[in-house]
Design an enzyme around this catalytic site. Structure first.
Site, PDB file in Angstrom:
ATOM      1  CB  THR B  24      -1.011  -0.018   1.169  1.00  0.00           C
ATOM      2  OG1 THR B  24      -2.073   0.896   0.867  1.00  0.00           O
ATOM      3  CG2 THR B  24      -0.377   0.379   2.500  1.00  0.00           C
ATOM      4  CB  CYS B  30      -4.164   5.791   6.191  1.00  0.00           C
ATOM      5  SG  CYS B  30      -5.238   6.947   5.325  1.00  0.00           S
ATOM      6  CG  HIS B  47      -4.708   2.109   3.276  1.00  0.00           C
ATOM      7  ND1 HIS B  47      -3.658   2.409   2.448  1.00  0.00           N
ATOM      8  CD2 HIS B  47      -5.101   3.294   3.807  1.00  0.00           C
ATOM      9  CE1 HIS B  47      -3.413   3.709   2.484  1.00  0.00           C
ATOM     10  NE2 HIS B  47      -4.282   4.276   3.305  1.00  0.00           N
TER      11      HIS B  47
END
Ligand SMILES: [Fe+2]
Ligand SMILES: [Fe+2]
Lengths: 292, 164
Positions: B24, B30, B47
């Site tokens: 990711t 995040c 995520h």
């Protein structure tokens, strides 16, 4: 190692950037008017055959037209709405800058476009929370253009990433844009401001571009809008659309609370709504790479 | 080169194919929640962008991975689908990366911190805890996990890659 660049060098670099079409500047002016509508937008685009053709082509790309060909500009504009039209127009009008490789920031191709688009959507969603009225469409266009200076400064920052990152993390500079200014004599906001003037972009765009990281340095009457775009930029970096090395290395000016009234739930809701609209626009614009 | 499963914001992926990895990009505030299940050599990642799905007013179902409270249960469910489950989640190894900091004295924009707290609380309520983490600070992280070894590599522009 870094070397200082001169104002003349910056102006020479900016002169090499293609101008944006008159219709583009007119759309920015219009967005800044309080009571504009889609008909006004259509009237501007109509006079630009190349732009009309490009919009129809983009709107007719499979995702948006769902198989039925759209041949009238009126239908196309009312189908996709103002945010999408402005996104289509400027991703094309300033394509060379928006899709530049930001090697000077060790960023990925397309990062600048995604960062500016996400900031634009966030600015429009934050605008209604300003304590004094901020036009959401003005906020959108300011978000869309705020970091274009990075496309020009990137060249001068090549090879400096490790040094800059280490210096900012060590606390030598308050944030990445101060580091830029100290290391090479200009930061991306100052260069973006020169670019905006060269393009003849209407105020408040040049000022917002110039002060988006340090809103209090801008004029008093621009404070609410400046803080809206300042926060939108932070939201964009937070939620996965940074531009490489400087991402998360810009501080938030806590005085935003004097101008904008946001709760934790508001910001969470805004982040989620921005995500949805960002993905809609990204997947509708053809050739923009993977939605991210 | 192994095959990358790319996880977008609010997305998730699981795999037990040793030729694959899960990756990711550009985590700001995040957090990537990574689960390793050694008995089946399976790996999963979600995520997470926000702590609580209540703000989505019902539309969280479209993107359960976006929120800590819905994302972690969904990741466990997906892991179970490829056989990676054990009673009481025993044997599930959890690692966390991301949650970069925004210093906001008004405590509104410190979403990274709230994500981390929400994730830890939910993990705890499900009988799990993170054994390794690389959280906070002022930079964005790109995170990838190799399925074969479970090795997690973190990269950030201008820094040398590191592992947790
Ligand atoms: Fe900026
Ligand atoms: Fe920015």
């Amino acid at each position: 190692m870094t070397t200082q660049i001169t104002h003349d060098e910056i102006l020479a670099a900016i002169k090499k950037v293609p101008l944006i079409p008159t219709s583009g500047t007119q759309l920015l002016q219009l967005a800044n008017q309080k009571d504009h509508n889609l008909t006004d937008i259509i009237n501007i685009i109509k006079c630009d055959a190349a732009l009309t053709g490009y919009i129809l082509k983009t709107v007719n790309s499979a995702a948006m037209s769902r198989g039925k060909e759209i041949t009238s500009l009126d239908r196309a504009v009312s189908l996709v709405g103002e945010d999408m039209i402005l996104s289509i127009v400027f991703s094309e009008a300033a394509a060379q800058l928006f899709h530049a490789d930001l090697d000077g920031y060790a960023a990925n191709q397309g990062d600048l476009w995604r960062h500016n688009l996400r900031s634009a959507i966030a600015a429009k969603k934050i605008a209604p929370y300003a304590k004094l009225e901020v036009n959401p469409d003005t906020a959108f266009t300011c978000g869309l253009m705020h970091d274009l200076g990075k496309a020009i400064i990137s060249h001068y920052l090549e090879g400096t990433t490790e040094e800059m990152v280490a210096a900012v993390d060590h606390g030598d500079f308050k944030d990445y844009s101060v580091a830029e200014h100290e290391k090479i004599g200009f930061n991306h906001s100052e260069i973006g401001f020169e670019l905006a003037k060269h393009w003849g972009l209407p105020e408040p765009l040049p000022s917002v571009i110039r002060y988006h990281h340090h809103p209090q340095e801008g004029n008093i009457e621009l404070q609410p809008l400046l803080f809206v775009v300042h926060l939108a930029d932070i939201v964009s970096m937070m939620t996965g659309s940074g531009t490489g090395a400087d991402s998360m290395r810009h501080s938030i000016d806590p005085a935003y609370s004097d101008y904008i009234d946001l709760s934790r739930d508001d910001i969470a809701r805004i982040i989620f709504e921005v995500e949805i609209e960002f993905n809609t626009i990204m997947s509708s614009l053809s050739g923009e790479g993977e939605p991210k | 080169m192994s095959n990358h499963n790319i996880v977008g914001v609010g997305g998730l992926a699981v795999s037990k194919n040793p030729a694959e990895s899960i990756k990711t990009f550009a985590l700001g505030s995040c957090v990537a929640v990574i689960m390793l299940h050694p008995p089946t050599r399976s790996v999963g990642m979600v995520h997470v962008a926000l702590p609580d799905s209540a703000v989505a007013r019902g539309s969280a179902n479209d993107r359960p991975g976006y929120f800590a409270d819905t994302g972690i249960p969904v990741l466990l469910k997906e892991m179970a689908k490829i056989g990676a489950n054990s009673p009481g989640n025993k044997g599930m190894v959890v690692k966390l990366a991301g949650g970069a900091k925004v210093l906001d004295p008004n405590n509104i924009f410190n979403v990274g911190k709230r994500n981390i707290l929400a994730i830890k609380k939910i993990l705890w309520s499900l009988g799990m805890g993170a054994v390794a983490e690389d959280l906070g600070a002022n930079f964005s992280r790109t995170v990838s996990v190799e399925v074969k070894t479970g090795r997690i590599t973190i990269s950030s522009p201008g820094k040398k890659d590191w592992q947790i």
